[in-house]
Design a protein around this motif. Structure first.
Motif, mmCIF file in Angstrom:
data_model
loop_
_atom_site.group_PDB
_atom_site.id
_atom_site.type_symbol
_atom_site.label_atom_id
_atom_site.label_comp_id
_atom_site.label_asym_id
_atom_site.label_seq_id
_atom_site.Cartn_x
_atom_site.Cartn_y
_atom_site.Cartn_z
ATOM 1 N N GLY A 154 41.011 31.566 -17.613
ATOM 2 C CA GLY A 154 40.114 31.828 -18.750
ATOM 3 C C GLY A 154 39.465 33.198 -18.741
ATOM 4 N N GLN A 155 39.954 34.118 -17.888
ATOM 5 C CA GLN A 155 39.353 35.448 -17.812
ATOM 6 C C GLN A 155 40.084 36.424 -18.748
ATOM 7 N N SER A 156 39.526 37.632 -18.883
ATOM 8 C CA SER A 156 40.100 38.640 -19.777
ATOM 9 C C SER A 156 41.495 39.053 -19.290
ATOM 10 N N LYS A 157 42.386 39.370 -20.225
ATOM 11 C CA LYS A 157 43.743 39.725 -19.863
ATOM 12 C C LYS A 157 43.936 41.244 -19.806
ATOM 13 N N THR A 158 42.824 42.004 -19.984
ATOM 14 C CA THR A 158 42.925 43.468 -20.086
ATOM 15 C C THR A 158 43.619 44.085 -18.874
ATOM 16 N N ASP B 37 35.372 52.682 -12.135
ATOM 17 C CA ASP B 37 35.020 53.769 -13.042
ATOM 18 C C ASP B 37 34.316 53.218 -14.291
ATOM 19 N N ASN B 38 34.883 52.125 -14.840
ATOM 20 C CA ASN B 38 34.283 51.492 -16.034
ATOM 21 C C ASN B 38 32.857 51.032 -15.759
ATOM 22 N N ARG B 39 32.693 50.400 -14.588
ATOM 23 C CA ARG B 39 31.355 49.885 -14.260
ATOM 24 C C ARG B 39 30.351 51.023 -14.101
ATOM 25 N N THR C 9 34.839 32.792 -12.438
ATOM 26 C CA THR C 9 33.625 33.581 -12.732
ATOM 27 C C THR C 9 33.912 35.086 -12.671
ATOM 28 N N PHE C 10 35.201 35.467 -12.628
ATOM 29 C CA PHE C 10 35.581 36.874 -12.411
ATOM 30 C C PHE C 10 34.883 37.805 -13.414
ATOM 31 N N GLN C 11 35.050 37.511 -14.719
ATOM 32 C CA GLN C 11 34.515 38.399 -15.748
ATOM 33 C C GLN C 11 32.984 38.420 -15.720
ATOM 34 N N ALA C 12 32.405 37.197 -15.559
ATOM 35 C CA ALA C 12 30.945 37.078 -15.548
ATOM 36 C C ALA C 12 30.351 37.850 -14.369
ATOM 37 N N ASP C 13 30.997 37.723 -13.190
ATOM 38 C CA ASP C 13 30.522 38.443 -12.012
ATOM 39 C C ASP C 13 30.607 39.951 -12.224
ATOM 40 N N PHE C 14 31.736 40.370 -12.795
ATOM 41 C CA PHE C 14 31.924 41.797 -13.022
ATOM 42 C C PHE C 14 30.862 42.335 -13.987
ATOM 43 N N ASP C 15 30.690 41.602 -15.083
ATOM 44 C CA ASP C 15 29.727 42.051 -16.084
ATOM 45 C C ASP C 15 28.296 42.049 -15.552
ATOM 46 N N SER C 16 27.980 41.131 -14.642
ATOM 47 C CA SER C 16 26.618 41.062 -14.102
ATOM 48 C C SER C 16 26.398 42.034 -12.957
#
Lengths: 393, 253
Positions: A64-68, A149-151, A108-115
């Motif tokens: 269920g995580q982003s496919k980017t 880099d994005n973060r 929780t991959f995307q949520a962890d990254f975003d947080s």
């Protein structure tokens, strides 16, 4: 002296016409390195090409995580990304060798990254196919750098903020110094191994062979004393040994040159193979060749046949050449103990000369001890050759 | 001239050899108090069964091994004290003599001529003489390995004679050879006699001995049991044949 030359001349002529000796003493040493290097580099480069061209199948579970990230990575050539529903299916596919690598995103991959936390994924691979995994790791590292880099950009910082230091390494050791330290033992080892093998066949042929063929009796009734016969033959044995070792080195040099002409490595090797080194090497190897001949000849004289001599001398090869490996260990150096150990001293002295830190006193000790050893072995050989129970056994 | 006096040869026995021979003796006496003389221009034959001591005696004469006791003189030269000088006077040939397979007859002859310090002109003259005598011209440049047994034997003969030795030692020279090849040896031995050389040869073939020799000695178990001229041997025969007489003498010893 004239008789010694007559004997040596005849033996040279005789041995040079022996196809078996010529193949083993001249042809093999000449071709062994070019052939090995050629085959190894061909196999290596074709393997590397094959590996780069191989399409890696990467199975992934998005959870269920982003496919980017997957989309970005799948743009790389020679990669195929296949989605799996569960880990059991993914792992079975990897075990069955249908999929090369597995990538599992935690829920929780995307949520962890975003947080701003550490986001986790799991990779599945077969350790038996590490080259596939190494290739994929490089791709994954690149993707990680993009994520970092994005973060950093999202919080208004540069990449350097998270990688605060950067090192530029400057090596002040010359290439020849490095080669001397780590590979300096190889040169004398090769030289010595071929020297030993080069001495062996003529030593067998000129004594046990002559005995077996029934020609020795005639020679013994000719007006030459046994010392002259022995020295004449010994000159041939040592010369063929030195010739064989020289040819092996020429073969090695030519193959390295073909491989890497004009490179830094070649210019370093050219520097290493200075006239001084070659002269010192021969200065040490000539008495060593006489020592080898002095060890082999009594065995050959004792043997009734070519085969018997060969069966005794072949295992001796290991005993003689094994100490030459001392040069492979970086810690072992020429000192007042090792300078007295035959074979080991030659290897270590050569290594020291290559590395440019040779102590002339130790080199002199090596040389003198080798001369004494050669003289001793010649005396033993003479004694054995003088015994009628040995010669006419 | 060969002069042998009180010749002994003993070989030390190893433990294994003692066991094999069933003896406790430390040495084996291969030659036991042998004395004889061979004169120039005559052929002396040393007869004996296998293991009698013939080869050991001839090896001592040709300086290959040293006597334990006794003396050997070749043309007045003591072979023990001056072996190199004695060797210059000796030509040695056995039936099993080998040759260097990778060399040609020309090269082998040159080698032995050089070892014997033969002057170049003498070498060429002698070589051509034997090449013609034994019909060897057509294979002079072929490698020995490519030659027949007969051809090899001819090379061995020429090699033996290349330094024109005064004394020629033949140790069972025809053993293992066919009759045609053996004929060359017989021819050589006769040729040596004509040239006033001293010839000693060992054999156990009585027909050969009968054909060639002037004097003979019979050796068995290292000891000489008979020594006389061939004419007297024939005259004193108790058996019907030469071979029978030889066997009788050996058995009675």
């Amino acid at each position: 002296m004239k008789k010694i030359i007559v004997i040596a001349k005849k033996e040279f002529l005789d041995i040079m016409r022996d196809r078996r000796t010529m193949i083993r003493m001249i042809l093999i040493p000449l071709l062994v390195f070019p052939l090995i290097m050629n085959i190894v580099t061909r196999v290596q480069s074709s393997q590397a090409e094959k590996q780069a061209e191989k399409e890696l199948t990467v199975g992934y579970i998005l959870n269920g995580q982003s496919k980017t990230s997957i989309e970005r990575m799948s743009r790389m050539p020679n990669y195929k990304f296949v989605e799996f529903k569960d880990t059991t299916e993914l792992m079975s596919s990897i075990v069955a060798d249908k999929t090369d690598i597995g990538l599992y995103y935690t829920h929780t991959f995307q949520a962890d990254f975003d947080s701003g936390y550490q986001a986790n994924y799991v990779t599945y691979y077969r350790g038996a196919d590490m080259e596939d995994y190494d290739r994929f790791s490089t791709l994954l590292d690149k993707e990680d750098s993009v994520l970092v880099d994005n973060r950093m950009k999202s919080v208004g910082e540069e990449y350097g903020f998270i990688e605060p230091t950067s090192v530029r390494e400057v090596n002040l050791s010359s290439l020849s110094e490095i080669i001397g330290k780590y590979a300096g033992g190889i040169l004398p080892y090769i030289f010595m191994a071929f020297l030993f093998m080069g001495c062996m066949l003529p030593a067998i042929d000129l004594f046990a062979g002559e005995k077996e063929r029934g020609t020795l009796e005639t020679l013994l009734t000719s007006p030459v004393n046994r010392a002259q016969i022995l020295i004449g033959k010994m000159i041939v044995v040592t010369s063929i040994g030195l010739m064989s070792a020289t040819i092996a080195l020429i073969g090695l040099f030519v193959s390295l040159n073909m491989l890497d002409a004009g490179s830094d490595l070649m210019s370093a090797i050219n520097q290493i193979l200075s006239p001084k080194l070659i002269l010192t090497l021969y200065l040490l190897l000539v008495p060593l060749a006489f020592f080898f001949a002095g060890v082999m000849i009594p065995i050959s004289v004792y043997s009734r046949s070519y085969k018997e001599a060969q069966s005794i001398l072949t295992p001796l090869n290991i005993v003689m050449v094994l100490p030459a490996m001392a040069g492979f260990f970086p810690g072992v150096e020429l000192d007042y103990t090792t300078a007295f150990i035959p074979i080991v001293n030659v290897v270590l002295a050569t290594k020291a000369i290559i590395a440019g830190n040779a102590d002339m006193v130790l080199i002199a000790i090596t040389f003198i001890s080798l001369i004494l050893l050669a003289a001793l072995s010649i005396l033993i050989a003479m004694r054995q050759f003088g015994k009628e129970s040995m010669v006419l056994r | 001239m060969i002069k042998v006096e009180g010749l002994f040869k003993e070989f030390k026995l190893s433990k294994k050899q003692k066991q094999e021979n069933g003896t406790t003796d430390d040495v084996y006496r291969a030659v036991n108090d042998v004395s004889f003389e061979c004169k120039p221009g005559s052929i002396f034959s040393l007869l004996g069964p296998n293991g009698a001591g013939k080869t050991t005696t001839l090896r001592m004469i040709s300086t290959m091994i040293q006597p334990t006791r006794g003396s050997i003189e070749i043309c007045g030269i003591d072979v023990v004290k001056n072996p190199n000088e004695a060797r210059k006077k000796i030509g040695f040939l056995t039936g099993s003599t080998g040759l260097y397979e990778r060399l040609t007859p020309d090269e082998i002859l040159k080698y032995f001529a050089d070892l014997n310090d033969v002057p170049k002109a003498d070498f060429e003259k002698r070589k051509e003489y034997y090449y013609s005598l034994l019909d060897m011209h057509h294979f002079r440049s072929k490698k020995i390995g490519q030659l027949s047994t007969g051809m090899k034997q001819k090379v061995s003969i020429t090699r033996t004679m290349i330094h024109d030795p005064e004394v020629v030692v033949f140790d069972e020279p025809t053993s293992g050879l066919d009759v045609i090849t053996a004929e060359n040896i017989i021819k050589l031995i006769k040729n040596c006699k004509e040239q006033n050389k001293t010839v000693i040869f060992s054999s156990h073939i009585m027909t050969e001995v009968d054909l060639l020799c002037d004097d003979l000695a019979i050796i068995t178990k290292g000891k000489l049991v008979y020594k006389d001229s061939m004419a007297n041997f024939r005259g004193q025969m108790k058996a019907d044949t030469l071979t029978g007489e030889f066997i009788r003498i050996v058995n009675e010893a």
